[in-house]
Design a protein around this motif. Structure first.
Motif, short mmCIF file in Angstrom:
data_model
loop_
_atom_site.label_atom_id
_atom_site.label_comp_id
_atom_site.label_asym_id
_atom_site.label_seq_id
_atom_site.Cartn_x
_atom_site.Cartn_y
_atom_site.Cartn_z
N ASP A 89 0.85 -1.19 0.00
CA ASP A 89 0.00 0.00 0.00
C ASP A 89 0.89 1.24 0.00
OD1 ASP A 89 -1.83 1.99 0.31
OD2 ASP A 89 -2.76 1.20 2.12
N TRP A 94 0.78 8.90 -5.43
CA TRP A 94 0.93 8.61 -4.00
C TRP A 94 2.10 9.39 -3.38
CZ3 TRP A 94 5.56 5.94 -2.72
CH2 TRP A 94 6.27 5.47 -3.83
N ASP A 151 3.77 12.78 -2.38
CA ASP A 151 3.29 14.12 -2.03
C ASP A 151 4.13 15.21 -2.73
OD1 ASP A 151 2.54 16.53 -0.68
OD2 ASP A 151 1.88 15.34 1.03
N GLU A 188 0.15 4.25 -0.34
CA GLU A 188 -0.43 5.43 0.32
C GLU A 188 0.00 5.56 1.78
OE1 GLU A 188 -2.07 7.71 -1.17
OE2 GLU A 188 -2.43 6.76 -3.10
N LYS A 189 0.62 4.52 2.31
CA LYS A 189 1.05 4.56 3.71
C LYS A 189 2.35 5.34 3.92
CE LYS A 189 -1.24 0.31 5.25
NZ LYS A 189 -1.04 -1.05 5.84
#
Length: 386
Positions: free
Chosen positions: A131, A159, A161, A133-134
């Motif tokens: 994942d 994903w 930033d 996004e973690k």
């Protein structure tokens, strides 16, 4: 429709499906190296001009922003990744994403060799992806864009930033020239000559964003730095490194070969043409897998399926799964003995199956023929294993 049990009447023009070093470009011959600076110094004016041309053409074709610095470094992609990690990691926590062999190596080096303590590990099995996004935008991130040994790629850079304070360090060795990379998301990117453009081994490339350049001067590693990893001298970035003055002696024969691949890429239409050849090759595998009764993609999710390193797993209902490794080994050997597909076995730690390089130098017709033979050898072998 072809009978998968019938022996195909054709063989691929080239049986070279190795995932590195990869197949040479169409039409390549040793004559392409006639202009190599054999017996000349890489520090001569002519030698530095050749090396700088590799950097310039690479930036142009990959559409790397002008403010990024690109260098030729020792040790292929491995050397470039080690250089990045040893030079830049340490001041922040690190998030490491692992889903195949090489990203596991980077994790091992970070934890066991650099001995960093504040490390978060995100690990998934072959064919899947953690994942993403973690991740924490305040952490440094280490990952592979494309897993050469798993056939799994990062679907996009969303994903990552835009306002991150950490650096992204990306192993893109089997993604560069095969996929569009979002450079604004990548602070350190590494690759080698031996993948998508079919160059020779031993030489790596590293691209650094302005943020990565700032880290180089603001951060001094606490560990000794081998000469081959040093990009800073007396607190200043070694600018000549990014102008073709390499740290050690490169092979100018290999440099000429790299230039041949880059010029070919430019002639056929640059990155747009290269990526189209890769996606077209993947579509050939996709059509075959959709009809196959015994083999599937290792990466079941289309969104993370690589178009440069295609990994297949055996799913045959006709034999005990315990026999899959033997089946894969036998078929792979037959493909090699018949000069159909060389080096097409799955990576040694991956599930039983096959791995075909499908980068831009591979011809679509050769894939079609090789897959016909894969079916033929499966049917020939399966009866002996039941």
């Amino acid at each position: 429709m072809l009978d998968p049990r019938a022996m195909p009447k054709q063989k691929p023009v080239s049986p070279n499906f190795s995932s590195g070093p990869c197949k040479k470009r169409p039409g390549w011959s040793l004559n392409q190296l006639d202009n190599a600076l054999i017996g000349r110094s890489h520090r001569s004016q002519a030698g530095k001009a050749k090396l700088l041309e590799v950097i310039t053409l690479s930036k142009k074709i990959l559409k790397i922003p002008k403010e990024y610095k690109v260098a030729i470094v020792p040790g292929s992609d491995t050397g470039a990744m080690e250089m990045a990690m040893w030079s830049l990691l340490g001041p922040r926590a690190v998030d490491v994403f692992v889903w195949e062999n090489f990203s596991q190596i980077w994790l091992t080096d970070i934890v066991q060799e650099l001995k960093l303590k504040n490390v978060r590990e995100f690990i998934s099995e072959y064919g899947k992806i953690p994942d993403l996004e973690k991740t924490d935008p305040n952490h440094d991130i280490v990952f592979a864009w494309n897993g050469t040994s798993s056939g799994v790629k990062v679907p996009n850079g969303n994903w990552i930033d835009d306002n991150r304070t950490g650096l992204t360090i990306c192993d893109a060795t089997s993604a560069a020239f095969a996929m569009h990379l979002p450079w604004d998301k990548l602070d350190v990117t590494t690759w080698s000559w031996q993948k998508t453009l079919g160059g020779e081994g031993a030489h790596g490339m590293i691209a650094l964003s302005p943020r990565a350049i700032t880290r180089l001067t603001d951060h001094t590693p606490t560990w000794p730095m081998p000469k081959l990893f040093r990009m800073v001298s007396k607190g200043q970035v070694t600018d000549k490194l990014f102008e073709g003055e390499t740290i050690n002696t490169p092979s100018l024969l290999t440099v000429e070969d790299a230039l041949d691949g880059l010029r070919w890429a430019e002639e056929i239409g640059g990155l747009t043409a290269l990526t189209k050849r890769c996606t077209d090759n993947l579509s050939t595998f996709t059509k075959w897998v959709e009809k196959s009764t015994w083999c599937k993609f290792l990466a079941e999710d289309y969104n993370i399926r690589s178009e440069s390193s295609v990994c297949l797993k055996i799913t045959s209902p006709d034999i005990d799964p315990a026999l899959y490794p033997e089946l894969a080994k036998t078929i792979t050997q037959k493909m090699q003995d018949a000069n159909i597909a060389l080096d097409c076995g799955a990576y040694r730690t991956a599930p039983a199956g096959f791995r075909f390089w499908s980068g831009a130098t591979i011809e679509q017709k050769d894939i079609t023929i090789a897959l016909q033979w894969l079916d033929y050898f499966y049917n020939e072998t399966i009866n002996n294993l039941k």
